[in-house]
Design an enzyme around this catalytic site. Sequence first.
Site, PDB file in Angstrom:
ATOM      1  CB  CYS A   9      16.575   1.170  10.060  1.00 12.35           C
ATOM      2  SG  CYS A   9      17.658   0.242  11.159  1.00 12.35           S
ATOM      3  CE  LYS A  12      25.875   6.743   7.558  1.00  9.61           C
ATOM      4  NZ  LYS A  12      26.610   5.565   7.997  1.00  9.61           N
ATOM      5  CB  VAL A  28      20.198   4.641  13.017  1.00 13.23           C
ATOM      6  CG1 VAL A  28      20.708   6.054  12.910  1.00 13.23           C
ATOM      7  CG2 VAL A  28      19.735   4.115  11.658  1.00 13.23           C
ATOM      8  CD  GLU A  36      24.646  -3.812  17.810  1.00  5.86           C
ATOM      9  OE1 GLU A  36      25.227  -3.487  16.760  1.00  5.86           O
ATOM     10  OE2 GLU A  36      23.801  -4.713  17.846  1.00  5.86           O
ATOM     11  CB  SER A  37      18.234  -2.720  17.940  1.00  2.13           C
ATOM     12  OG  SER A  37      18.724  -3.961  17.471  1.00  2.13           O
TER      13      SER A  37
HETATM   14  N1  LIG Z   1      23.300  -4.583  14.886  1.00  2.00           N
HETATM   15  C1  LIG Z   1      22.802  -3.245  14.704  1.00  2.00           C
HETATM   16  C2  LIG Z   1      22.450  -3.041  13.233  1.00  2.00           C
HETATM   17  C3  LIG Z   1      22.057  -1.616  12.882  1.00  2.00           C
HETATM   18  C4  LIG Z   1      22.037  -1.383  11.368  1.00  2.00           C
HETATM   19  O1  LIG Z   1      22.425  -2.272  10.575  1.00  2.00           O
HETATM   20  N2  LIG Z   1      21.630  -0.181  10.969  1.00  2.00           N
HETATM   21  C5  LIG Z   1      21.682   0.191   9.577  1.00  2.00           C
HETATM   22  C6  LIG Z   1      20.315   0.630   9.036  1.00  2.00           C
HETATM   23  S1  LIG Z   1      19.140  -0.661   9.104  1.00  2.00           S
HETATM   24  C7  LIG Z   1      22.582   1.405   9.424  1.00  2.00           C
HETATM   25  O2  LIG Z   1      22.524   2.324  10.211  1.00  2.00           O
HETATM   26  N3  LIG Z   1      23.435   1.402   8.400  1.00  2.00           N
HETATM   27  C8  LIG Z   1      24.353   2.485   8.155  1.00  2.00           C
HETATM   28  C9  LIG Z   1      24.299   2.994   6.769  1.00  2.00           C
HETATM   29  O3  LIG Z   1      23.439   2.529   5.999  1.00  2.00           O
HETATM   30  O4  LIG Z   1      25.092   3.867   6.462  1.00  2.00           O
HETATM   31  C10 LIG Z   1      21.605  -3.029  15.643  1.00  2.00           C
HETATM   32  O5  LIG Z   1      20.979  -4.024  16.058  1.00  2.00           O
HETATM   33  O6  LIG Z   1      21.329  -1.883  16.018  1.00  2.00           O
END
Ligand SMILES: N[C@@H](CCC(=O)N[C@@H](CS)C(=O)NCC(=O)O)C(=O)O
Length: 203
Positions: free
Chosen positions: A10, A37, A50, A62-63
């Site tokens: 990720c 998950k 995540v 949120e990163s």
């Molecule tokens: N805007 C969020 C984006 C986080 C994100 O998109 N995470 C993805 C993985 S890269 C995720 O957890 N997706 C949930 C899933 O695939 O079920 C951040 O900056 O933390």
Amino acid sequence: MMVLYSGTTCPFSHRCRFVLFEKGMDFEIRDIDLYNKPEDISVMNPYGQVPILVERDLILYESNIINEYIDERFPHPQLMPADPVMRARTRLFLYNFEKELFIHVAALEDRTARHDEKRLDAARAAIRDRLSQLAPLLLKNKYMLGEEFTMLDVAMAPLLWRLDHYGIELPKTAAPIQKYAERIFSRPAYIEALTPSEKVMRR
Ligand SMILES: N[C@@H](CCC(=O)N[C@@H](CS)C(=O)NCC(=O)O)C(=O)O
């Protein structure tokens, strides 16, 4: 101790791992299988994503928000500029990056749209064009904001690392971006923060 729930491929989790290693303090990284998950992810983050950072009773997602918190908790080396004006500008840049670049990264990472070639190609083209526009700035500057490595470079690095992996080819005019990327990739913390799955994304 801080615990980071992180995806091994990720790009957003990658940002937070990078900051944790830059700070060199004690932390734990828990790898989360996004195909399977654990239930507590959606309990901690209503968006079910995540990275998530937990420290005692604080739960953050949120990163960029996580990274600002880590930067304030462990101020050395400082990754947000000390000057309020530069700090505000940095936040605005981070916001622009999310709206103009990382919205397309999210499209490329979206598992439910993996076969939507039209959407994927549009995302690749938007990233290529936006990054190309940044090239003149990086001809002048060592890092995004000038001489200092900052949170903007942290935010950008996981995308630059994944360009081949995403099938994005930058034009020759974007050579300063490649040089800038190599500068970041050679940082010890950057190398330490890579997961085995990320290491093989780039030859
Ligand atoms: N805007 C969020 C984006 C986080 C994100 O998109 N995470 C993805 C993985 S890269 C995720 O957890 N997706 C949930 C899933 O695939 O079920 C951040 O900056 O933390």
